[in-house]
Design a protein around this motif. Structure first.
Motif, PDB file in Angstrom:
ATOM      1  N   THR A 185      -9.570   5.052   3.701  1.00 59.79           N
ATOM      2  CA  THR A 185      -8.560   4.823   4.202  1.00 59.79           C
ATOM      3  C   THR A 185      -7.579   5.501   3.451  1.00 59.79           C
ATOM      4  O   THR A 185      -6.528   6.176   3.894  1.00 59.79           O
TER       5      THR A 185
ATOM      6  N   TYR B 202      -2.762  -2.684   7.703  1.00 59.70           N
ATOM      7  CA  TYR B 202      -3.705  -2.693   6.541  1.00 59.70           C
ATOM      8  C   TYR B 202      -4.216  -4.140   6.468  1.00 59.70           C
ATOM      9  O   TYR B 202      -4.799  -4.462   5.309  1.00 59.70           O
TER      10      TYR B 202
ATOM     11  N   SER C   3      -0.109  -5.602  -1.213  1.00 60.11           N
ATOM     12  CA  SER C   3      -1.432  -4.724  -2.024  1.00 60.11           C
ATOM     13  C   SER C   3      -1.506  -4.901  -3.393  1.00 60.11           C
ATOM     14  O   SER C   3      -0.440  -5.086  -4.161  1.00 60.11           O
TER      15      SER C   3
ATOM     16  N   TYR D 180     -11.440   0.853   1.968  1.00 63.86           N
ATOM     17  CA  TYR D 180     -10.233   0.961   1.507  1.00 63.86           C
ATOM     18  C   TYR D 180      -9.978   2.633   0.935  1.00 63.86           C
ATOM     19  O   TYR D 180      -9.008   3.171   0.777  1.00 63.86           O
TER      20      TYR D 180
ATOM     21  N   PHE E 136       0.870  -1.326   0.002  1.00 68.82           N
ATOM     22  CA  PHE E 136       0.040  -0.236  -0.067  1.00 68.82           C
ATOM     23  C   PHE E 136       1.005   1.272  -0.117  1.00 68.82           C
ATOM     24  O   PHE E 136       0.353   2.241  -0.709  1.00 68.82           O
TER      25      PHE E 136
ATOM     26  N   PRO F  78      -8.890  -2.071   8.233  1.00 71.38           N
ATOM     27  CA  PRO F  78      -7.576  -1.372   8.426  1.00 71.38           C
ATOM     28  C   PRO F  78      -7.721  -0.685   9.915  1.00 71.38           C
ATOM     29  O   PRO F  78      -8.840  -0.191  10.008  1.00 71.38           O
TER      30      PRO F  78
ATOM     31  N   LEU G 296      -0.294   2.476  11.176  1.00 73.39           N
ATOM     32  CA  LEU G 296      -1.142   1.862  10.084  1.00 73.39           C
ATOM     33  C   LEU G 296      -1.038   0.186  10.007  1.00 73.39           C
ATOM     34  O   LEU G 296      -0.046  -0.246  10.294  1.00 73.39           O
TER      35      LEU G 296
END
Length: 716
Positions: free
Chosen positions: A535, A584, A508, A532, A451, A589, A582
């Motif tokens: 996020t 993920y 990701s 997402y 990500f 999340p 973070l």
């Protein structure tokens, strides 16, 4: 700029020993086998260890090497040969540059438009009775008239086959408005820099739909197929909007806009034809700062708004279209693409994707019913499964042997949803989405991308490619100015030195398109996409490297603030260090915000508010200070982003939660807990998450938390 450190791996450090002292414009004399080492071809040969030219990769050209020892005669190279090779390389690069330039649409002008049509194979003709008017013939299904006035766009008229089959949609009228916007300069862009890029994308889409629906491919109208999906999604949207309006006060301001945004971000999404910058059908599923509506937005009545949507040929007014930078919208553009009917379910032309009653009661015997609807006894959407659409017999005798266009065959076309903008999701979610639509992902999708690399630092080497994923905590830093409101409501600016920590890097993928066979598949995946999308918006607002922009003008209360607030008497407020963690990893999340307590003197890593700790004695004096507010723990809030982007506060240290009087929760009774106080505390905790949902900026949210803590302390 720092001085480069000498390196033995730099081959150019010895090159001057072989260069001719003559000016570069003077050709070398003497032996024809002598070559100028200024030639890129020769330097490439010196850098190539396989050429046998020695030593470059291990510390430059080896000492004592002569031209004869390089074996030039054995290689059969001469100055003329190398010159021809060098010239060929220049020509190759020049052709690449010209090809790249040709692919770029020109600027907005008559000459640029005609050049674009020539490159795309679009026929055009000039109107003899109207100066500056050009008709673009886009295949067999669309005509676009463009009127110029001294290279300025005066009018665009689009007519498609859909205007004949379904005139009630006014596709050509709304498409004309969208095309005009695509030819106008972007906000902050000068007219001379306006290009045909957005207009070319729309023309390409029109050409693709025309080609897929040509008689050679069976003559199935992609326009009618997309219009049928829109009709069913619009029916569902209007039903859910009506339900939401019934739960709102009749005199609530902007109740229609709020209901539409609620359905868009929490229900089945908002379908639009030619909305925003997208020609065709788009299903909008998320909007940043959806609670913020400009104060100058029109406030039509429900009947007036509904009439404008259904009876007018003009696009309905949406306040977010005028301020796209404040209300970023995530959508799915529904299109068609070529695909073998034997491998994937082809398109179907039907308006009956959903029943007229829209919903059906929960039924445990229904195999298609959701487990959540059965457990909660809530109705579910009554989807229908239209019959397949078969190809008609070809009228051309030459197509008798074309099995793909024979009678009774299915069209080799499928629906596809293109993400606008592309969305980064964890690899596990990526695979789950493909399972929902019933196809296998492409083999090249198995890459070690993350990500951070895809969404926050796309121009850098992805952390997943370095081979250190999971070995250490990855950190990203950024600095930005945010709006600050004190307890008296005065505005100011403060610099935030922000750090994002990612202890575990989750692999990701970027979702750019996703085939589907039924619109219910899109509605099913929307709650997951919103997780997402929200996020990504929150983190990109703080950590994505972009051009400097004005201070955000949104307060957690939803009120618009001045873009340039006045600073304090001493300039900007002292900076703060803000840390964000973070996680993920699915299913949700998790973001953890750490920001200094407003009563603490240690607000930054460099102690910018308190006296600078320049010596050990100063540090000891500070540690022995009798003030008990120096070492208050930083404010910390842990947020989980659930389906439909619901923000749930999992942990926090702002609001004191009294423990149960009983030593065990299992033995606690109703008398052990003050239910009214517990509900009040729960409402305060939920309010923390709602504030971030409203403002959509973690920096502004952190400052709001600091102000709220000060208010809590005063109340205590």
């Amino acid at each position: 700029m720092a001085t480069p450190t000498p390196s033995t791996n730099t081959p150019s450090k010895h090159v001057h020993a072989f260069c001719s002292p003559a000016p570069r414009s003077v050709p070398p004399t003497g032996n024809l086998n002598m070559m100028s080492y200024d030639s890129p071809a020769v330097l490439n040969m010196l850098n190539d260890a396989s050429s046998g030219m020695g030593g470059v990769g291990m510390g430059g050209v080896g000492m004592g090497i002569t031209m004869s020892s390089l074996g030039m005669s054995n290689l059969g190279l001469s100055a003329s040969t190398l010159g021809r090779a060098d010239e060929a390389e220049r020509n190759r690069r020049l052709r690449m540059i010209l090809e790249m330039i040709e692919k770029k649409p020109g600027r907005v002008s008559e000459e640029g438009l005609l050049a674009l049509c020539t490159r795309m194979g679009i026929l055009y003709e000039k109107h003899l009775d109207e100066a500056g008017m050009w008709s673009l013939v886009i295949g067999d299904t669309a005509i676009c008239d463009v009127k110029f006035k001294t290279d300025d766009i005066e009018r665009v008229d689009l007519q498609t086959a859909l205007d004949e089959s379904m005139p009630e949609l006014y596709f050509g009228a709304t498409g004309s408005e969208m095309l005009v916007r695509s030819l106008k300069p972007l906000p902050g862009q000068s007219k001379i820099n306006a290009t045909l890029e957005r207009f070319a994308e729309s023309l390409e889409k029109l050409l693709t739909l025309d080609k897929l629906g040509s008689p050679q491919n069976g003559g199935v109208s992609c326009w009618d197929a997309i219009a049928g999906v829109y009709t069913s999604l619009k029916k569902l949207f209007e039903h859910e909007k009506k339900t939401d309006l019934a739960n709102r006060a009749p005199d609530e301001r902007y109740r229609t806009y709020k209901a539409e945004r609620e359905v868009m971000c929490k229900k089945s999404g908002r379908p639009r034809l030619n909305g925003g910058s997208c020609l065709g059908l788009s299903l909008e599923y998320w909007m940043d700062r959806r609670h913020l509506i400009p104060t100058n937005a029109p406030s039509p009545s429900d009947k007036g708004k509904e009439k404008m949507d259904m009876d007018s040929h003009e696009s309905p007014a949406y306040p977010e279209d005028s301020v796209p930078e404040s209300n970023g919208i995530y959508s799915l553009t529904i299109e068609c693409e070529s695909s073998p009917s034997t491998l994937y379910t082809p398109i179907r032309i039907s308006n009956e994707w959903i029943s007229d009653r829209i919903e059906k009661p929960a039924d445990a015997n229904d195999a298609n019913a959701s487990i959540d609807n059965i457990l909660l006894n809530t109705p579910s959407i009554d989807w229908l499964d239209p019959k397949p659409t078969y190809l008609e017999a070809s009228a051309q005798p030459d197509d008798a042997m074309n099995l793909d266009s024979a009678t009774g065959r299915l069209p080799n076309i499928r629906f596809v949803a293109k993400f606008n903008p592309p969305l980064v999701v964890p690899f596990a979610v990526y695979m789950q989405l493909y399972q929902i639509v019933g196809i296998e992902p492409r083999s090249e999708d198995f890459r070690t991308t993350t990500f951070v690399g895809l969404a926050l630092r796309p121009g850098e080497v992805d952390p997943g490619m370095t081979g250190t994923t999971g070995e250490s905590t990855h950190e990203i830093r950024s600095s930005r100015s945010v709006l600050v409101l004190d307890s008296e409501g005065k505005a100011g600016k403060r610099k935030h030195d922000m750090s994002l920590y990612v202890p575990k890097m989750e692999y990701s993928r970027t979702l750019e398109s996703l085939p589907f066979s039924h619109p219910k598949q899109l509605v099913e995946i929307l709650p997951m996409l919103r997780q997402y999308a929200h996020t990504t918006s929150l983190l990109r607002e703080c950590f994505y490297e972009k051009a400097e922009k004005p201070v955000s003008s949104v307060d957690p209360t939803g009120h618009a603030m001045p873009p340039k607030p006045p600073s304090s008497a001493d300039g900007e407020l002292p900076p703060l260090q803000v840390d964000v963690n973070l996680s993920y990893t699915p299913p949700a999340p998790r973001l953890i915000l750490h920001i200094p307590h407003p009563s603490s003197n240690f607000s930054t890593k460099t102690d910018s508010i308190g006296p600078p700790l320049t010596s050990v004695s100063a540090l000891i004096a500070t540690l022995l200070s009798p003030t008990d507010t120096l070492f208050l723990n930083p404010l910390s809030v842990t947020l989980d982003i659930h389906a439909n982007a619901e923000l749930v506060v999992a942990e926090q240290n702002l609001i004191a939660v009294p423990p149960l009087q009983s030593s065990s929760i299992a033995t606690a009774t109703a008398g052990d807990v003050d239910m009214d106080a517990a509900e009040e505390i729960e409402a305060k905790i939920k309010r923390l998450g709602r504030a971030l949902d409203v403002c959509g900026d973690m920096g502004i949210w952190g400052e709001w938390l600091r102000r709220e803590v000060g208010r809590y302390d005063q109340e205590a």
